[in-house]
Write a protein that holds these residues in place. Structure first.
Motif, mmCIF file in Angstrom:
data_model
loop_
_atom_site.group_PDB
_atom_site.id
_atom_site.type_symbol
_atom_site.label_atom_id
_atom_site.label_comp_id
_atom_site.label_asym_id
_atom_site.label_seq_id
_atom_site.Cartn_x
_atom_site.Cartn_y
_atom_site.Cartn_z
ATOM 1 N N ALA A 162 4.645 2.871 -13.127
ATOM 2 C CA ALA A 162 4.106 4.219 -12.901
ATOM 3 C C ALA A 162 2.873 4.139 -12.012
ATOM 4 C CB ALA A 162 3.772 4.867 -14.236
ATOM 5 N N ASN A 163 3.111 3.969 -10.719
ATOM 6 C CA ASN A 163 2.005 3.758 -9.783
ATOM 7 C C ASN A 163 1.114 4.969 -9.589
ATOM 8 O OD1 ASN A 163 2.479 1.035 -8.229
ATOM 9 N ND2 ASN A 163 4.465 1.905 -8.687
ATOM 10 N N VAL A 164 1.756 6.102 -9.326
ATOM 11 C CA VAL A 164 0.981 7.298 -8.982
ATOM 12 C C VAL A 164 0.144 7.760 -10.169
ATOM 13 C CG1 VAL A 164 1.152 9.704 -8.239
ATOM 14 C CG2 VAL A 164 2.619 7.986 -7.194
ATOM 15 N N VAL B 274 9.209 7.388 -8.062
ATOM 16 C CA VAL B 274 10.514 6.842 -8.431
ATOM 17 C C VAL B 274 10.505 5.312 -8.425
ATOM 18 C CG1 VAL B 274 11.885 8.822 -7.736
ATOM 19 C CG2 VAL B 274 11.374 7.089 -6.054
ATOM 20 N N ASP B 275 9.283 4.750 -8.398
ATOM 21 C CA ASP B 275 9.201 3.295 -8.448
ATOM 22 C C ASP B 275 9.585 2.885 -9.859
ATOM 23 O OD1 ASP B 275 8.772 0.661 -8.121
ATOM 24 O OD2 ASP B 275 6.689 0.808 -7.505
ATOM 25 N N LEU B 276 10.832 2.533 -10.006
ATOM 26 C CA LEU B 276 11.420 2.357 -11.320
ATOM 27 C C LEU B 276 10.675 1.304 -12.130
ATOM 28 C CD1 LEU B 276 14.944 2.328 -9.735
ATOM 29 C CD2 LEU B 276 13.794 4.286 -10.747
ATOM 30 N N LEU C 278 8.573 10.898 -2.080
ATOM 31 C CA LEU C 278 9.082 9.931 -3.057
ATOM 32 C C LEU C 278 8.386 8.606 -2.869
ATOM 33 C CD1 LEU C 278 12.485 11.019 -1.869
ATOM 34 C CD2 LEU C 278 11.992 11.169 -4.299
ATOM 35 N N ASP C 279 7.665 8.177 -3.884
ATOM 36 C CA ASP C 279 7.046 6.851 -3.835
ATOM 37 C C ASP C 279 8.062 5.880 -4.421
ATOM 38 O OD1 ASP C 279 5.343 4.662 -3.796
ATOM 39 O OD2 ASP C 279 4.261 5.255 -5.607
ATOM 40 N N THR C 280 8.719 5.134 -3.549
ATOM 41 C CA THR C 280 9.815 4.273 -4.015
ATOM 42 C C THR C 280 9.315 2.859 -4.309
ATOM 43 O OG1 THR C 280 10.506 3.253 -1.935
ATOM 44 C CG2 THR C 280 11.273 5.489 -2.346
ATOM 45 N N GLY D 224 0.787 -1.236 0.000
ATOM 46 C CA GLY D 224 0.000 0.000 0.000
ATOM 47 C C GLY D 224 0.818 1.284 0.000
ATOM 48 N N LYS D 225 2.083 1.207 -0.391
ATOM 49 C CA LYS D 225 2.956 2.395 -0.429
ATOM 50 C C LYS D 225 2.405 3.521 -1.306
ATOM 51 C CE LYS D 225 6.413 0.416 -2.311
ATOM 52 N NZ LYS D 225 5.914 -0.934 -2.174
ATOM 53 N N SER D 226 2.055 3.168 -2.550
ATOM 54 C CA SER D 226 1.650 4.218 -3.496
ATOM 55 C C SER D 226 0.353 4.871 -3.042
ATOM 56 C CB SER D 226 1.485 3.651 -4.900
ATOM 57 O OG SER D 226 2.714 3.146 -5.340
ATOM 58 N N ASN D 227 -0.583 4.045 -2.564
ATOM 59 C CA ASN D 227 -1.830 4.619 -2.048
ATOM 60 C C ASN D 227 -1.568 5.497 -0.841
ATOM 61 O OD1 ASN D 227 -4.594 3.800 -3.238
ATOM 62 N ND2 ASN D 227 -3.269 2.024 -3.524
HETATM 63 MG MG LIG Z 1 3.609 1.281 -5.529
#
Ligand SMILES: [Mg+2]
Ligand SMILES: Nc1ncnc2c1ncn2[C@@H]1O[C@H](COP(=O)(O)OP(=O)(O)OP(=O)(O)O)[C@@H](O)[C@H]1O
Length: 285
Positions: free
Chosen positions: A66-68, A61-63, A140-142, A37-40
């Motif tokens: 593209a979550n966000v 930056v979640d390589l 930063l959403d990693t 649930g990081k991106s959320n």
């Molecule tokens: Mg994510």
């Protein structure tokens, strides 16, 4: 031709906002295990800070994933990767999301950024440094886990929010992150978010156990920022591609998010390196 170039330059100048004097602070949102649930969290925490009149930029930056963008139902053409490729300015690639939330994505190839030649690296550094003073927070959403890139972001940020669920696998992986980070730099500020709790009691117990283990084995105190309940309106919001804080402002998870934000804003502010300090640490450590 000259006219065209002039027009373009003027347009570019308009895009660049006037310098403001905010104390930019960088926050990395990370986790050991993926899909916790990081991106959320990152996106809705950002929007909750916006509700509190803070200016926030979320940097995906979640390589590779593209979550966000997906959570916002957007597909921006430009990214950090294309900024460097096409020699654009940072203001060309910043997108405006709901309620004035700013966001940029790393983009495909961002991973290669760290292996770029010096000129491109300088471009990346110079453009990102421009953000300093314009926003209060860069979130930063990693990605998940212990990749070199992920570790770089964690070690460079002013604050780190570590997201875990109460599941043992998620907790074990979160512990691995703490251990690795602690070995590299014992002074990193890390705070725990327990996501998808069935009850607040379960969240508190998870956080207490985690604190005890890190204290016993690493001598490190990991504070808890808060608990987000398991809430069926989160997957519902994801399907709508509208952040849950906006789609369901009064659902349990949104209420919990505002509580977390209040706690966060009440924390004493540690020494801030800001975006330039972040870049220096990230690129040259
Ligand atoms: Mg994510
Ligand atoms: N508190 C919650 N209650 C219910 N479902 C949740 C909650 N938090 C997240 N989810 C669900 O979990 C899934 C994963 O969430 P998210 O994409 O934010 O995780 P992530 O950690 O960013 O994943 P990744 O590691 O792949 O980037 C989503 O489908 C979301 O709907």
């Amino acid at each position: 031709m000259i006219d065209q170039a002039k027009q373009l330059r003027e347009k570019m100048m308009q895009k660049k906002p006037k310098k403001e004097r905010r104390q930019t602070r960088t926050i990395a949102v990370t986790s050991g295990k993926g899909g916790v649930g990081k991106s959320n969290f990152a996106l809705n925490f950002a929007l909750s800070l916006v509700e509190q009149n803070r200016k926030v930029l979320i940097f995906d930056v979640d390589l590779g994933f593209a979550n966000v963008d997906v959570l916002l139902g957007r597909s921006p053409e430009e990214s950090i990767a294309t900024m460097v490729e096409k020699d654009l300015s940072i203001w060309d690639i910043i997108e405006e999301g709901p309620n004035g939330l700013l966001f940029i994505s790393g983009g495909t190839g961002f991973n290669e950024m760290f292996k770029l030649d010096e000129a491109k690296m300088k471009k990346f550094f110079d453009e990102l440094s421009e953000i300093q003073g314009h926003v209060d927070y860069v979130i930063l959403d990693t990605g998940a886990g212990l990749s070199d890139e992920n570790l770089r972001f964690i070690l460079a940020a002013d604050d780190v929010i570590l997201v875990t669920t109460p599941e043992p696998t998620s907790i074990t992986d979160a512990y691995s992150i703490v251990k690795m980070v602690h070995v590299k730099d014992p002074n990193v500020h890390m705070k725990l978010i327990i996501n998808q709790c069935t009850t607040e009691k379960e969240g508190r117990q998870t956080a207490d156990n985690f604190r005890q283990v890190t204290q016993q084995f690493l001598g490190k105190e990991i504070g808890t920022l808060g608990y987000i309940p398991s809430d069926s309106n989160i997957p519902a919001a994801v399907k709508k591609q509208v952040p849950f804080l906006l789609a369901f402002p009064n659902t349990y998870a949104s209420q919990a998010m505002r509580k977390v934000t209040g706690e966060f804003l009440d924390l004493p502010v540690p020494y801030k390196l800001g975006i330039k300090g972040f870049l220096l640490k990230m690129l040259f450590k």
